[in-house]
Motif scaffolding. Structure first.
Motif, PDB file in Angstrom:
ATOM      1  N   UNK A   1       0.839  -1.210   0.000  1.00 45.44           N
ATOM      2  CA  UNK A   1       0.000   0.000   0.000  1.00 45.44           C
ATOM      3  C   UNK A   1       0.868   1.252   0.000  1.00 45.44           C
ATOM      4  N   UNK A   2       1.922   1.250   0.793  1.00 44.36           N
ATOM      5  CA  UNK A   2       2.787   2.427   0.874  1.00 44.36           C
ATOM      6  C   UNK A   2       3.491   2.687  -0.456  1.00 44.36           C
ATOM      7  N   UNK A   3       3.899   1.626  -1.144  1.00 47.05           N
ATOM      8  CA  UNK A   3       4.563   1.791  -2.444  1.00 47.05           C
ATOM      9  C   UNK A   3       3.610   2.463  -3.429  1.00 47.05           C
ATOM     10  N   UNK A   4       2.371   2.012  -3.447  1.00 44.83           N
ATOM     11  CA  UNK A   4       1.403   2.601  -4.380  1.00 44.83           C
ATOM     12  C   UNK A   4       0.958   3.993  -3.940  1.00 44.83           C
TER      13      UNK A   4
ATOM     14  N   UNK B   1      -3.249  23.003  -8.546  1.00 41.61           N
ATOM     15  CA  UNK B   1      -2.834  23.230  -7.159  1.00 41.61           C
ATOM     16  C   UNK B   1      -3.363  22.120  -6.254  1.00 41.61           C
ATOM     17  N   UNK B   2      -4.614  21.715  -6.452  1.00 41.53           N
ATOM     18  CA  UNK B   2      -5.200  20.643  -5.634  1.00 41.53           C
ATOM     19  C   UNK B   2      -4.445  19.334  -5.827  1.00 41.53           C
ATOM     20  N   UNK B   3      -4.120  18.999  -7.069  1.00 39.84           N
ATOM     21  CA  UNK B   3      -3.389  17.756  -7.342  1.00 39.84           C
ATOM     22  C   UNK B   3      -2.007  17.778  -6.714  1.00 39.84           C
ATOM     23  N   UNK B   4      -1.323  18.890  -6.814  1.00 34.99           N
ATOM     24  CA  UNK B   4       0.018  18.992  -6.230  1.00 34.99           C
ATOM     25  C   UNK B   4      -0.049  18.851  -4.716  1.00 34.99           C
ATOM     26  N   UNK B   5      -0.982  19.537  -4.075  1.00 39.67           N
ATOM     27  CA  UNK B   5      -1.102  19.448  -2.614  1.00 39.67           C
ATOM     28  C   UNK B   5      -1.414  18.019  -2.181  1.00 39.67           C
TER      29      UNK B   5
ATOM     30  N   UNK C   1       3.011  11.725  -0.590  1.00 39.44           N
ATOM     31  CA  UNK C   1       4.449  11.467  -0.503  1.00 39.44           C
ATOM     32  C   UNK C   1       4.938  11.652   0.929  1.00 39.44           C
ATOM     33  N   UNK C   2       4.424  12.636   1.641  1.00 41.87           N
ATOM     34  CA  UNK C   2       4.814  12.855   3.034  1.00 41.87           C
ATOM     35  C   UNK C   2       4.357  11.684   3.895  1.00 41.87           C
ATOM     36  N   UNK C   3       3.131  11.223   3.691  1.00 46.13           N
ATOM     37  CA  UNK C   3       2.642  10.051   4.433  1.00 46.13           C
ATOM     38  C   UNK C   3       3.542   8.849   4.168  1.00 46.13           C
ATOM     39  N   UNK C   4       3.915   8.664   2.898  1.00 48.99           N
ATOM     40  CA  UNK C   4       4.830   7.567   2.560  1.00 48.99           C
ATOM     41  C   UNK C   4       6.157   7.726   3.303  1.00 48.99           C
TER      42      UNK C   4
END
Length: 156
Positions: A25-28, A139-143, A149-152
């Motif tokens: 899950x983390x990889x995806x 902007x929404x997609x980037x955020x 990525x931070x959660x990963x």
């Protein structure tokens, strides 16, 4: 159950352990996050290009609303605009379709269209929503991508 009867237990086995599922899950999550960031950057580039293009605003008219097969058994309704530019008549399909026959535009409605000088056959409705949508989506997609990525990074 009476005394002496054998007891049967069914053990359900999973192809992955919890740790393997977690890593999977983390990889995806990371891959989806990166895709969202790239997708957002593309939207922002589109916004910048659209904003920089030279255009003229013309009056157009809704000449028909086309009914076409949508998702599943439903239908979509798309207005077709007709307009004049440099003594030529153009027809263009609206970018956005509706799932109801009572869409925003009705036949014979007069609409302001933005006609780009480099592509006069690709007019769009002259509204802030049409211009701002790539910015908001980008902007929404980037955020959202950065959050993934931070959660990963925090939980890998």
């Amino acid at each position: 159950m009476s005394i002496g009867e054998p007891t049967f237990y069914v053990q359900i086995s999973h192809p992955f352990s919890f740790n393997e599922w977690y890593k999977y899950i983390m990889k995806y999550l990371f891959m989806v996050g990166m895709a969202l960031v790239i997708f957002g950057i593309c939207f922002l580039v589109t916004f910048r290009k659209e904003k920089a293009k030279r255009y003229i605003v013309v009056q157009g008219k809704v000449i028909e609303v086309v009914k076409s097969l949508g998702v599943g058994n439903g239908f979509t309704y798309t207005p077709i605009f007709e307009y004049q530019y440099n003594n030529k008549t153009f027809r263009v399909e609206h970018r956005i379709s509706s799932f109801t026959p009572n869409c925003t535009y009705k036949v014979n409605d007069v609409v302001e269209l933005r006609v780009y000088e480099d592509k006069p056959d690709k007019a769009i409705v002259n509204s802030k929503k049409n211009l701002i949508m790539p910015l908001v989506s980008g902007i929404s997609s980037i955020i959202l991508g950065i959050v993934f990525v931070i959660i990963y990074a925090l939980f890998k």
